[in-house]
Design an enzyme around this catalytic site. Structure first.
Site, PDB file in Angstrom:
ATOM      1  N   CYS A  98       6.830  17.046   1.648  1.00  0.00           N
ATOM      2  CA  CYS A  98       6.330  17.031   0.271  1.00  0.00           C
ATOM      3  C   CYS A  98       5.550  18.314   0.033  1.00  0.00           C
ATOM      4  CB  CYS A  98       5.409  15.828   0.060  1.00  0.00           C
ATOM      5  SG  CYS A  98       4.653  15.825  -1.581  1.00  0.00           S
ATOM      6  N   CYS A 133      10.953  13.676  -0.893  1.00  0.00           N
ATOM      7  CA  CYS A 133      10.771  13.526   0.558  1.00  0.00           C
ATOM      8  C   CYS A 133      11.880  12.661   1.169  1.00  0.00           C
ATOM      9  CB  CYS A 133       9.388  12.995   0.896  1.00  0.00           C
ATOM     10  SG  CYS A 133       8.884  11.603  -0.081  1.00  0.00           S
ATOM     11  N   TYR A 192       3.147   3.498  -0.814  1.00  0.00           N
ATOM     12  CA  TYR A 192       2.091   3.655   0.167  1.00  0.00           C
ATOM     13  C   TYR A 192       0.758   4.197  -0.358  1.00  0.00           C
ATOM     14  CZ  TYR A 192      -0.316   5.399   4.309  1.00  0.00           C
ATOM     15  OH  TYR A 192      -1.256   5.659   5.263  1.00  0.00           O
ATOM     16  N   CYS A 199      -5.814  13.900  -2.241  1.00  0.00           N
ATOM     17  CA  CYS A 199      -6.983  13.906  -3.118  1.00  0.00           C
ATOM     18  C   CYS A 199      -7.007  12.747  -4.099  1.00  0.00           C
ATOM     19  CB  CYS A 199      -7.030  15.180  -3.944  1.00  0.00           C
ATOM     20  SG  CYS A 199      -7.044  16.685  -3.004  1.00  0.00           S
ATOM     21  N   ASN A 251      -5.876  17.050  -8.036  1.00  0.00           N
ATOM     22  CA  ASN A 251      -5.120  16.326  -7.024  1.00  0.00           C
ATOM     23  C   ASN A 251      -3.681  16.818  -7.135  1.00  0.00           C
ATOM     24  OD1 ASN A 251      -3.605  13.054  -7.158  1.00  0.00           O
ATOM     25  ND2 ASN A 251      -3.812  14.350  -5.389  1.00  0.00           N
ATOM     26  N   GLY A 252      -3.121  17.282  -6.052  1.00  0.00           N
ATOM     27  CA  GLY A 252      -1.737  17.750  -6.098  1.00  0.00           C
ATOM     28  C   GLY A 252      -1.630  19.155  -5.559  1.00  0.00           C
ATOM     29  N   GLY A 260      -8.461  10.177   0.223  1.00  0.00           N
ATOM     30  CA  GLY A 260      -9.005  11.342   0.914  1.00  0.00           C
ATOM     31  C   GLY A 260     -10.333  11.009   1.548  1.00  0.00           C
ATOM     32  N   ASP A 312       7.096  -2.098   8.229  1.00  0.00           N
ATOM     33  CA  ASP A 312       6.159  -0.972   8.085  1.00  0.00           C
ATOM     34  C   ASP A 312       6.529  -0.208   6.823  1.00  0.00           C
ATOM     35  OD1 ASP A 312       4.091   0.722   8.633  1.00  0.00           O
ATOM     36  OD2 ASP A 312       4.882   1.468  10.534  1.00  0.00           O
ATOM     37  N   CYS A 326       5.686  10.274  -8.771  1.00  0.00           N
ATOM     38  CA  CYS A 326       5.909  10.148  -7.309  1.00  0.00           C
ATOM     39  C   CYS A 326       6.224   8.702  -6.940  1.00  0.00           C
ATOM     40  CB  CYS A 326       4.642  10.601  -6.582  1.00  0.00           C
ATOM     41  SG  CYS A 326       4.593  10.180  -4.837  1.00  0.00           S
TER      42      CYS A 326
HETATM   43  S1  SF4 Z   1       7.999  14.528  -2.318  1.00  0.00           S
HETATM   44 FE1  SF4 Z   1       7.634  12.336  -1.856  1.00  0.00          FE
HETATM   45  S2  SF4 Z   1       5.429  12.142  -1.541  1.00  0.00           S
HETATM   46 FE2  SF4 Z   1       5.790  14.129  -2.543  1.00  0.00          FE
HETATM   47  S3  SF4 Z   1       5.516  13.717  -4.722  1.00  0.00           S
HETATM   48 FE3  SF4 Z   1       7.709  13.497  -4.289  1.00  0.00          FE
HETATM   49  S4  SF4 Z   1       7.997  11.309  -3.781  1.00  0.00           S
HETATM   50 FE4  SF4 Z   1       5.810  11.756  -3.712  1.00  0.00          FE
END
Ligand code: SF4
Length: 490
Positions: free
Chosen positions: A407, A467, A267, A22, A126-127, A48, A370, A261
């Site tokens: 995540c 993540c 990204y 979002c 968002n979240g 989004g 990448d 984050c």
């Molecule tokens: S788990 Fe990864 S994608 Fe999700 S908020 Fe944490 S750093 Fe960001």
């Protein structure tokens, strides 16, 4: 109050990336505020693409709302629609549907609206609220009737149950019950509100345009209307902006150290945004520099996987001294051209989106840069395309550490069993992708690239990196209740 158009299906060729779900935007103190919101949402479209919505308030017509499936440019550019959204205060939202929520209904498209005894309020977020299921169950037991499957609606019901006398006070009451990682924009008839979760996992910034104020997920969406970036909303802060332009800062949460984050830098955010005081582009370029230091290899060409791998590839090339070249071209107009792809077209897969520049690739040892490897399916196809074009060697360099954990904070991730890095070592992934070498940036290298000279140091500022590390700064309560085991960092 709302209407809808037909919903396009999720993009069929683009399922091997983590997806931000979002973007949010809000404006107050400007005539035709909804038009500014539409422009802001257009700049946030990368966060989004499935649907968008705008709510505005006008003293003569009250609250007005439009929620649509599809791109902002296809809906919120029509004068006939924008004329239905008058007023000097408005909020908006763009969303991406998660794999598990395919077939989403218009009732799930934000902003949501609630009518209280002291007036109405609209809210978009968002979240992810990590205890939303528990809250929803509790609220339903006590008589709340939910109209959507979105966790945002919990906040509306919690506000309805508060005994506080004003909507901002009710919002504060509601926020004390929710856990998770989220940014919120909300509005009443006269106020615009913005909230960031206690750890500031998801971004939210404040801007100023003339006499008006703007809230946005990213600074790039301030630039599009010419608004001045003022500051980030602080972790755990709630701002309440009144019609006279005064801004009040509240603290609904217990103070905690920030954990924004880190993947926003890699990204999600646009490279022309400023995040945590740093240029996203410059951070990505620095990731490439770190990657070249950590994982050098002899080669003839550094080539980005477009588009998000480009700044890191530029950094890798600069640091390694190996020439940079655009060996892969992305078809910018692929979009949703194939609404219902046939099996034959589906099999063409990534070739529909990316094409290799044979003249540049043939006979060369190629380093492909990448941003991430999720399932690994796209990486395999790109390797095939590069070898078909005559490359002598293919080396993958990845601008994020191995993504081994899902995540739970508002990003669409495959379940753990589908994440390549959750099931294989780096060497096994290299063999699986059948490339000459595969290296990921280390977590320390990534921290250095975002400005932490000592890497991931517990004594220095921390980010959410769950993540990659599996250390979740907010315990994902609903998932734990379902049996998911995490290494809680709190
Ligand atoms: S788990 Fe990864 S994608 Fe999700 S908020 Fe944490 S750093 Fe960001």
């Amino acid at each position: 109050m709302s209407s809808c158009a037909a919903m396009p299906p999720a993009h069929p060729f683009d399922d091997d990336k983590l997806r931000e779900e979002c973007g949010v935007y809000g404006v107050t103190g400007l005539p035709e505020a909804a038009n500014f919101v539409a422009l802001g949402l257009h700049a946030l479209q990368h966060r989004g693409q499935e649907a968008g919505g705008i709510v505005s308030y006008d003293p003569d017509t009250g609250f007005n709302s439009a929620r649509r499936f599809g791109y902002v440019r296809d809906n919120f550019t029509k004068a006939s629609l924008m004329e239905t959204l008058p007023g000097t205060v408005a909020i908006g939202h763009v969303r991406y549907s998660t794999a598990g929520k395919k077939g989403a209904a218009i009732r799930d498209v934000q902003p949501f609206f609630g009518e209280f005894s002291m007036g109405g309020a609209a809210i978009a977020h968002n979240g992810n609220i990590t205890n939303a299921e528990e809250l929803r169950h509790d609220l339903i037991e006590r008589g709340s009737i939910f109209q959507s499957s979105s966790d945002t609606e919990c906040i509306i019901h919690l506000m309805a149950r508060s005994m506080a006398k004003s909507i901002p006070d009710r919002m504060e009451d509601a926020l004390r019950r929710v856990e998770g990682a989220f940014s919120i924009v909300a509005m009443t008839r006269t106020k615009l509100m913005g909230v960031r979760d206690a750890l500031g996992v998801r971004p939210l910034v404040l801007g100023q345009f003339g006499d008006g104020w703007v809230l946005s997920s990213e600074t790039c969406a301030l630039d599009i209307i010419g608004a001045r970036f003022v500051r980030e909303i602080e972790p755990g802060e709630m701002v309440v902006i009144s019609a006279d332009g005064s801004l009040e800062s509240r603290r609904p949460f217990r103070p905690k150290a920030s954990r924004s984050c880190i993947f926003e830098h890699v990204y999600f955010s646009r490279p022309d945004s400023i995040l945590g005081g740093r240029s996203v582009y410059e951070t990505r370029r620095q990731i490439g520099v770190e990657l070249a230091r950590e994982a050098p290899v002899e080669a003839d060409l550094v080539c980005p996987v477009p588009d998000s791998g480009t700044p890191a590839a530029i950094g890798y090339a600069a640091e390694s001294g190996i020439p940079f070249g655009l060996g892969i071209t992305r078809n910018q107009y692929m979009g949703r051209t194939f609404i219902e792809p046939t099996e034959q077209i589906r099999n063409m897969g990534v070739r529909l989106k990316l094409n290799v520049n044979r003249a540049l690739i043939a006979g060369k040892r190629v380093i492909l840069v990448d941003d991430s490897v999720v399932r690994g399916t796209t990486s395999q196809k790109i390797r095939e395309m590069i070898l078909d074009a005559g490359a002598k060697e293919v080396h993958f360099r990845i601008a994020s550490p191995p993504t081994a954990w899902p995540c739970f904070y508002g990003v669409d991730t495959p379940e753990r069993s589908k994440l390549l890095a959750a099931n294989m070592t780096e060497d096994e992934m290299c063999a699986h992708l059948n490339v000459d070498s595969l290296k990921f940036i280390s977590l320390d290298g990534l921290y250095r690239a975002v400005g932490e000279a000592n890497g991931r140091d517990p004594k220095a500022p921390q980010y959410c990196d769950a993540c990659f590390s599996g250390e979740y700064p907010v315990a994902p309560s609903d998932m734990i209740a379902k049996g998911f085991t995490v290494k809680a960092a709190e």
